[in-house]
Design an enzyme around this catalytic site. Structure first.
Site, PDB file in Angstrom:
ATOM      1  N   LYS A 212      43.021  23.028  55.667  1.00  0.00           N
ATOM      2  CA  LYS A 212      43.967  23.982  55.149  1.00  0.00           C
ATOM      3  C   LYS A 212      45.306  23.517  54.535  1.00  0.00           C
ATOM      4  CE  LYS A 212      46.200  28.453  55.706  1.00  0.00           C
ATOM      5  NZ  LYS A 212      45.982  29.762  56.882  1.00  0.00           N
TER       6      LYS A 212
ATOM      7  N   ASP B 275      53.421  29.619  54.104  1.00  0.00           N
ATOM      8  CA  ASP B 275      52.903  30.821  54.126  1.00  0.00           C
ATOM      9  C   ASP B 275      53.904  31.781  54.129  1.00  0.00           C
ATOM     10  OD1 ASP B 275      51.346  33.170  54.729  1.00  0.00           O
ATOM     11  OD2 ASP B 275      49.747  31.677  56.068  1.00  0.00           O
TER      12      ASP B 275
ATOM     13  N   LYS C  43      55.081  38.053  55.472  1.00  0.00           N
ATOM     14  CA  LYS C  43      55.210  38.201  56.832  1.00  0.00           C
ATOM     15  C   LYS C  43      56.413  39.352  57.673  1.00  0.00           C
ATOM     16  CE  LYS C  43      51.742  33.945  57.604  1.00  0.00           C
ATOM     17  NZ  LYS C  43      51.432  34.850  58.792  1.00  0.00           N
TER      18      LYS C  43
ATOM     19  N   ASP D 223      51.377  25.950  57.864  1.00  0.00           N
ATOM     20  CA  ASP D 223      50.311  25.963  58.161  1.00  0.00           C
ATOM     21  C   ASP D 223      48.949  24.851  56.697  1.00  0.00           C
ATOM     22  OD1 ASP D 223      48.841  28.296  57.917  1.00  0.00           O
ATOM     23  OD2 ASP D 223      48.941  29.703  56.082  1.00  0.00           O
TER      24      ASP D 223
ATOM     25  N   ASP E 173      48.119  38.020  53.143  1.00  0.00           N
ATOM     26  CA  ASP E 173      48.733  36.914  54.282  1.00  0.00           C
ATOM     27  C   ASP E 173      47.065  36.500  54.833  1.00  0.00           C
ATOM     28  OD1 ASP E 173      49.932  35.573  55.460  1.00  0.00           O
ATOM     29  OD2 ASP E 173      50.209  37.459  57.076  1.00  0.00           O
TER      30      ASP E 173
ATOM     31  N   GLU F  93      45.104  34.340  53.133  1.00  0.00           N
ATOM     32  CA  GLU F  93      44.730  33.382  51.936  1.00  0.00           C
ATOM     33  C   GLU F  93      44.243  32.447  52.471  1.00  0.00           C
ATOM     34  OE1 GLU F  93      47.450  33.437  54.050  1.00  0.00           O
ATOM     35  OE2 GLU F  93      47.266  31.381  54.664  1.00  0.00           O
TER      36      GLU F  93
ATOM     37  N   ARG G 142      41.521  31.300  54.138  1.00  0.00           N
ATOM     38  CA  ARG G 142      40.581  31.975  54.113  1.00  0.00           C
ATOM     39  C   ARG G 142      39.353  31.492  52.281  1.00  0.00           C
ATOM     40  NH1 ARG G 142      39.452  36.781  57.673  1.00  0.00           N
ATOM     41  NH2 ARG G 142      42.239  35.596  58.449  1.00  0.00           N
TER      42      ARG G 142
END
Ligand code: BES
Ligand code: ZN
Ligand code: ZN
Length: 482
Positions: A240, A245, A252, A263, A322, A324, A326
């Site tokens: 990933k 993020d 967030k 991230d 959020d 995101e 996956r």
């Protein structure tokens, strides 16, 4: 600082300082027992005392084991780094603790000062490791030397990952991560192929494109591979790579957003593993696939309520922008399986805060269908120096991903078991024949910490590299036995 193995007893090595680890019971028999007593040294874990006149640095260890040695070596090397000594020497504390000793020295020495205007260079340059054991016996040199050299390569891979993860989102965007991968490939004789927006579109990777759409720094899929002659196995690693993020429209909170440069830690771990594997010249073909995107907001941002078409045809209802990672992984996993028929498929991701709730911030959450793989990783965890625990899938949690409008939803409908539902979401993108070969590693907790722990300072830890290389080495030694 470099580490050097010397095939000589400790006394014949010339260095400013000798580092000595002591348990409470070893302290009683120490030559300098009285002096140490005066200094208040009780040999408690991580306690250190420097006897300058004697050229000795004493470090307390609770027990003579890996964790104690790694942690105490970290304290020792930090003390030396802050000093004006240039060199130190250390004996062995049984061969099985040598990798932990190297971890403590190389990983403990690391600091990140890229953005400091005044750098503080250290005088400390050399650390010599003798083949003499702490009790005066001499250990066999050849395997020790190999172990030390191997472990230093792995630790430098870890430090490479730390540098990347610590680098700010303004400096590492998805296209910049692609450039970094190209550079790594050039320096290590690897192949690197980058898919830009257009190519991602042609591949039908609309989930990943949607996640990155609101950013001015457009997504990239990066494929880096190490292809030795006559490989014994083929392994695909997926990372990933969210270079930032923000949460997107499901924004967030200000405090949760801080540190979200990390991230991309899964992607960086994949690069670090490739670096180490190629330097170690392991006879394994390794493919790294990185889904790089930035989760931002603008007038064209993807939204809760959108339905996305992923590469393998599965449609996904977005209920939270959020979640995101996956979505990016869904397309990247599908692409990885299309491109390479691998014996193993592992993914690395700072995927869920829920994994930290479940296991605490220090432990990697491993998920998948293969009990064999879970056992193998559980077994190599301790020697690797990383903490791993298994989170089990179950059919009840799977139901929480149901969507009324699309094939699945990107978040579970209930707040519990979030790490597992995220893992089960990814399972939708694993081909039937790959189910038993796949493992998902949620590194959200251990990848980054603003509080130093173990051999890790503030910030990135380089999570993923040590346990993966340890597993690969175990795999190869099994193959040798057959
Ligand atoms: N990158 C985060 C996960 C994360 C959180 C990593 C904290 C490290 C520290 C991920 O994209 C995310 O935001 N996940 C959400 C999922 C939720 C919306 C279902 C989370 O964990 O809150
Ligand atoms: Zn997120
Ligand atoms: Zn994320």
């Amino acid at each position: 600082m470099n580490i050097k193995f010397l095939d000589t007893p400790l006394a014949s090595i010339d260095a400013d300082i000798t580092v000595i680890f002591l348990t409470e019971s070893l302290l009683k028999d120490s030559t300098h027992h009285e002096l140490l007593n005066k200094a208040g040294f009780k040999a408690t874990q991580d306690q250190i005392v420097l006897l300058h006149e004697k050229g000795l640095l004493y470090c307390g260890i609770e027990k003579l084991n890996r964790d104690a040695i790694r942690s105490a070596a970290t304290q020792a090397v930090r003390c030396l780094k802050a000093s004006n000594y240039t060199s130190a020497k250390v004996a062995q504390y049984f061969a099985k603790n040598t990798p932990a000793l190297v971890d403590g020295l190389v990983l403990g020495f690391y600091s990140f000062d890229t953005y400091k205007s005044k750098k503080e260079p250290s005088a400390f340059q050399h650390c010599y490791l003798s083949h003499e054991n702490f009790d005066g016996t001499l250990l066999e040199s050849a395997p020790l030397q190999e172990e030390i050299e191997q472990r230093s390569i792995v630790c430098h891979g870890v430090n490479y990952v730390r540098n990347l993860v610590n680098t700010i989102p303004n400096d590492i965007t998805p296209p910049a991560l692609a450039d970094i991968s190209q550079k790594l490939a050039q320096e290590h004789g690897l192949n690197c192929h980058v898919l830009d927006e257009q190519a991602l579109n042609a591949e039908g990777m609309h989930a990943m494109l949607a996640v990155g759409r609101a950013s001015v720094h457009k997504p990239r899929l990066i494929h880096v591979s190490y292809t030795p002659e006559n490989p014994q196995r083929v392994i695909s690693l997926v990372g990933k790579g969210l270079t930032y993020d923000s949460g997107g429209l499901s924004l967030k909170s200000p405090t949760s957003m801080v540190s979200m440069k990390m991230d991309k830690a899964g992607a960086c771990a994949v690069l670090g593993i490739l670096k180490a594997v190629s330097e170690l010249r392991l006879p394994i073909e390794v493919h790294g696939f990185i889904g790089a995107a930035e989760n931002m907001l603008n007038g064209d941002a993807y939204k809760p309520d959108d339905v996305l078409q992923t590469k393998n045809g599965t449609t996904v209802e977005v209920r939270n922008t959020d979640a995101e990672g996956r979505l990016v992984l869904a397309d990247t996993l599908a692409y990885a399986q299309q491109e390479v028929t691998a014996d193993y498929l592992f993914d690395y991701a700072t995927l869920t805060g829920a994994c930290m709730v479940a296991l605490g911030p220090y432990t990697v959450g491993m998920m998948g269908h293969s009990n064999t793989l879970k056992h193998q990783f559980a077994k190599i965890a301790a020697p690797s120096g990383e903490l791993l625990a298994s989170l089990p899938f179950n059919a009840h949690l799977k139901k929480l991903l149901k969507s009324d409008i699309a094939d699945i939803s990107n978040v579970g409908s209930k707040p519990y078991g979030g790490a597992i539902t995220a893992g089960m979401f990814l399972d939708n993108f694993i081909d039937k024949g790959m189910k038993q070969k796949w493992m998902h590693f949620d590194i959200a907790g251990p990848a980054y910490s603003e509080t130093p722990w173990d051999c890790h300072p503030y910030g990135a830890t380089g999570s993923g590299v040590r346990f993966t290389i340890e597993w690969m080495l175990a795999l190869l030694s099994q193959a040798d036995e057959v």
